[in-house]
Scaffold this motif. Structure first.
Motif, PDB file in Angstrom:
ATOM      1  N   ARG A   5       0.811  -1.049   0.137  1.00  0.00           N
ATOM      2  CA  ARG A   5      -0.083  -0.006   0.114  1.00  0.00           C
ATOM      3  C   ARG A   5       0.944   1.279  -0.018  1.00  0.00           C
ATOM      4  O   ARG A   5       1.674   1.390   0.716  1.00  0.00           O
ATOM      5  N   THR A  14     -11.853   0.175   3.006  1.00  0.00           N
ATOM      6  CA  THR A  14     -12.016   0.314   1.493  1.00  0.00           C
ATOM      7  C   THR A  14     -12.396   1.616   0.834  1.00  0.00           C
ATOM      8  O   THR A  14     -13.337   2.184   1.015  1.00  0.00           O
ATOM      9  N   GLN A  30      -7.235   1.313  -6.798  1.00  0.00           N
ATOM     10  CA  GLN A  30      -8.316   1.191  -6.501  1.00  0.00           C
ATOM     11  C   GLN A  30      -9.164   2.376  -6.515  1.00  0.00           C
ATOM     12  O   GLN A  30      -8.710   3.399  -5.936  1.00  0.00           O
TER      13      GLN A  30
END
Length: 68
Positions: A5, A14, A30
């Motif tokens: 990450r 999320t 993402q």
């Protein structure tokens, strides 16, 4: 495939996030799925690719953490 990450819009959970693919220099992003037919037509997303929308602040956070 091992991911690291690099930057995200939230600490955990999320949310739009950028990951590094270990050993390759590639990134995985993402974000929010772009499902607007007009937008997809305008950018001509070919089969096998997808468009995602991320906040501009995520790019600034990534740049500050890894390029600044």
């Amino acid at each position: 495939m091992k991911l690291t990450r690099l930057a995200g819009e939230c600490e955990k959970g999320t949310c739009p996030t950028v990951y590094g693919v270990d050993g390759t220099g590639d990134l995985i992003v993402q974000g929010y799925v772009v499902d607007s037919p007009e937008a997809l037509e305008a950018i001509q997303v070919p089969p096998g690719e997808a468009a995602v929308r991320i906040p501009a602040s995520l790019i600034r956070r990534l740049a500050n953490a890894h390029l600044g």
